[in-house]
Design a protein around this motif. Structure first.
Motif, short mmCIF file in Angstrom:
data_model
loop_
_atom_site.label_atom_id
_atom_site.label_comp_id
_atom_site.label_asym_id
_atom_site.label_seq_id
_atom_site.Cartn_x
_atom_site.Cartn_y
_atom_site.Cartn_z
N VAL A 7 0.84 -1.21 0.00
CA VAL A 7 0.00 0.00 0.00
C VAL A 7 0.87 1.25 0.00
O VAL A 7 0.61 2.22 -0.73
CB VAL A 7 -0.94 0.00 1.23
CG1 VAL A 7 -1.61 1.36 1.39
CG2 VAL A 7 -2.00 -1.08 1.08
N ALA A 8 1.94 1.24 0.79
CA ALA A 8 2.84 2.39 0.86
C ALA A 8 3.49 2.65 -0.49
O ALA A 8 3.65 3.81 -0.91
CB ALA A 8 3.90 2.17 1.93
N LEU A 9 3.86 1.61 -1.20
CA LEU A 9 4.43 1.76 -2.55
C LEU A 9 3.42 2.41 -3.48
O LEU A 9 3.74 3.35 -4.22
CB LEU A 9 4.86 0.40 -3.10
CG LEU A 9 6.14 -0.21 -2.54
CD1 LEU A 9 6.27 -1.66 -2.99
CD2 LEU A 9 7.36 0.58 -2.99
N ASP A 10 2.19 1.90 -3.44
CA ASP A 10 1.15 2.44 -4.34
C ASP A 10 0.86 3.91 -4.04
O ASP A 10 0.73 4.73 -4.96
CB ASP A 10 -0.14 1.62 -4.19
CG ASP A 10 -0.01 0.22 -4.76
OD1 ASP A 10 0.92 -0.01 -5.56
OD2 ASP A 10 -0.82 -0.65 -4.38
N GLU A 11 0.76 4.24 -2.76
CA GLU A 11 0.36 5.60 -2.39
C GLU A 11 1.46 6.62 -2.65
O GLU A 11 1.17 7.80 -2.84
CB GLU A 11 -0.06 5.63 -0.92
CG GLU A 11 -1.37 4.88 -0.66
CD GLU A 11 -1.82 4.98 0.78
OE1 GLU A 11 -1.03 5.47 1.62
OE2 GLU A 11 -2.96 4.57 1.08
N THR A 12 2.70 6.20 -2.63
CA THR A 12 3.81 7.13 -2.87
C THR A 12 4.27 7.12 -4.32
O THR A 12 5.12 7.94 -4.70
CB THR A 12 5.00 6.80 -1.96
OG1 THR A 12 5.43 5.45 -2.22
CG2 THR A 12 4.63 6.95 -0.50
N GLY A 13 3.74 6.21 -5.12
CA GLY A 13 4.15 6.13 -6.52
C GLY A 13 5.46 5.40 -6.73
O GLY A 13 5.98 5.37 -7.86
N HIS A 14 6.00 4.82 -5.68
CA HIS A 14 7.23 4.06 -5.82
C HIS A 14 6.96 2.71 -6.45
O HIS A 14 5.89 2.12 -6.29
CB HIS A 14 7.89 3.85 -4.46
CG HIS A 14 8.88 4.91 -4.08
ND1 HIS A 14 10.05 5.11 -4.76
CD2 HIS A 14 8.86 5.83 -3.08
CE1 HIS A 14 10.74 6.10 -4.21
NE2 HIS A 14 10.02 6.57 -3.18
N THR A 15 7.93 2.21 -7.18
CA THR A 15 7.91 0.84 -7.69
C THR A 15 8.97 0.04 -6.93
O THR A 15 9.77 0.60 -6.16
CB THR A 15 8.24 0.79 -9.18
OG1 THR A 15 9.59 1.27 -9.38
CG2 THR A 15 7.27 1.66 -9.98
N ILE A 16 8.97 -1.26 -7.14
CA ILE A 16 10.00 -2.10 -6.53
C ILE A 16 11.38 -1.60 -6.96
O ILE A 16 12.31 -1.49 -6.15
CB ILE A 16 9.81 -3.57 -6.93
CG1 ILE A 16 8.58 -4.15 -6.25
CG2 ILE A 16 11.06 -4.40 -6.60
CD1 ILE A 16 8.26 -5.57 -6.64
N GLU A 17 11.50 -1.25 -8.25
CA GLU A 17 12.78 -0.80 -8.78
C GLU A 17 13.22 0.53 -8.17
O GLU A 17 14.38 0.70 -7.80
CB GLU A 17 12.71 -0.69 -10.30
CG GLU A 17 12.61 -2.02 -11.04
CD GLU A 17 11.22 -2.63 -10.99
OE1 GLU A 17 10.27 -1.93 -10.55
OE2 GLU A 17 11.08 -3.81 -11.36
N SER A 18 12.28 1.48 -8.07
CA SER A 18 12.66 2.80 -7.57
C SER A 18 12.99 2.75 -6.07
O SER A 18 13.91 3.43 -5.61
CB SER A 18 11.55 3.82 -7.83
OG SER A 18 10.38 3.52 -7.10
N LEU A 52 9.31 6.05 1.87
CA LEU A 52 7.86 5.85 1.76
C LEU A 52 7.07 6.76 2.69
O LEU A 52 5.84 6.69 2.73
CB LEU A 52 7.52 4.39 2.05
CG LEU A 52 8.13 3.37 1.07
CD1 LEU A 52 7.93 1.95 1.58
CD2 LEU A 52 7.52 3.53 -0.33
N ARG A 53 7.80 7.57 3.46
CA ARG A 53 7.19 8.53 4.39
C ARG A 53 6.22 7.84 5.36
O ARG A 53 5.09 8.26 5.56
CB ARG A 53 6.48 9.64 3.61
CG ARG A 53 7.41 10.42 2.69
CD ARG A 53 6.73 11.65 2.11
NE ARG A 53 5.60 11.32 1.25
CZ ARG A 53 5.71 10.97 -0.02
NH1 ARG A 53 6.90 10.90 -0.59
NH2 ARG A 53 4.63 10.71 -0.74
N ARG A 54 6.71 6.75 5.94
CA ARG A 54 5.92 5.98 6.90
C ARG A 54 6.79 5.66 8.12
O ARG A 54 8.00 5.47 7.98
CB ARG A 54 5.44 4.64 6.31
CG ARG A 54 4.51 4.74 5.12
CD ARG A 54 3.11 5.19 5.54
NE ARG A 54 2.14 4.94 4.50
CZ ARG A 54 2.00 5.65 3.40
NH1 ARG A 54 2.81 6.68 3.18
NH2 ARG A 54 1.07 5.36 2.51
N PRO A 55 6.21 5.57 9.31
CA PRO A 55 6.96 5.06 10.46
C PRO A 55 7.36 3.60 10.20
O PRO A 55 6.59 2.84 9.58
CB PRO A 55 5.97 5.16 11.62
CG PRO A 55 4.94 6.15 11.17
CD PRO A 55 4.83 5.98 9.68
#
Length: 255
Positions: A7-18, A52-55
């Motif tokens: 979910v954190a990847l999706d919400e921040t627009g990150h991919t596995i690669e990035s 990911l800007r998450r704790p």
């Protein structure tokens, strides 16, 4: 599956690669974090959580209630990341291959573990075994002294089930078990158990166990000594299939 990380990847627009590039690891490592409930090394957890800007606790909540002793944590991180593990045991079977009943009996027999802590240590030991059943598991080679298989740890029923579990484990293509027969005299294994781990960047570490706690070694001289000991104990052991035949024979003796 680590849904919080996905979910954190999706919400921040990150991919596995990035995320892999941001943290400084390869994409396969991040994929393991997603798919195998794999807890990263502390510095990688911190970097990933920052990206990911998450704790950290939101993505890997188990890190705040870890059950293994503090001194064991460095080795557990190494073990999780290993692409190959070589274990030698002279007194008990490797923790990664122990049944619940056998492991409980081993822990209960150790005077250094408080009775109230046995279940906590047991849960940690059993949880570690998931590395052998995940996708892309490490190659695991165990050399075990025959004496460890003859010792009635937990009683006859426990030993029968334990040896049967070993036979099942031996069917996996990434697991190899070799037994040092009782006919062998003095050899390097009499100096004590050890484990050798090779990581994804081919870094080698060793683990030496004792009555109080284990020690992780990475120095060049120490690794050379452990590798030499491994060559000795492996050279004294039966082949994998000879060992399977002996285990099959042993299973019958515990009826």
């Amino acid at each position: 599956m680590n849904d919080a990380l996905r979910v954190a990847l999706d919400e921040t627009g990150h991919t596995i690669e990035s995320l892999a590039e941001r943290v400084g690891v390869d994409r396969k490592t991040v994929a393991r974090w997603l798919n195998h409930d794999h807890i990263p090394h502390p510095r990688h957890r911190e970097a990933a959580a920052s990206a990911l800007r998450r704790p950290i606790g939101d993505i890997w909540p188990d890190t705040s209630r870890r059950r293994e002793p503090i001194w064991f944590r460095p080795w557990q991180e190494i073990e999780r990341d290993a692409i190959s593990l070589r274990s030698y045991q002279s007194v008990v079977l490797p923790g990664l291959l122990q049944t619940e009943a056998y492991a409980r009996a081993v822990l209960a027999g150790a005077d250094v573990i408080a009775r109230g802590d046995i279940e906590r240590h047991l849960a940690t030991r059993l949880a570690r075994q998931s590395i052998l059943t995940r996708d892309n598991p490490p190659h695991f080679t165990a050399v075990v002294d025959e004496a460890a298989l003859r010792r009635p740890v937990g009683g006859r029923a426990t030993m029968r089930a334990q040896i049967q579990a070993l036979l099942v484990a031996c069917e996996a293509p990434h697991v190899r078990v070799h037994i040092v027969p009782s006919s062998v005299g003095a050899y390097a294994g009499l100096n004590g158990p050890f484990v050798i781990a090779v990581g994804p960047e081919h870094r080698t570490a060793g683990y030496l166990d004792n009555q109080l706690q284990g020690n992780v070694v990475t120095g060049t001289d120490d690794i050379a000594a452990i590798l030499a000991a491994w060559e000795n104990v492996r050279g004294e052991a039966l082949s994998h299939w000879q060992s399977v035949d002996l285990l099959t024979e042993m299973a019958g003796t515990w009826n």
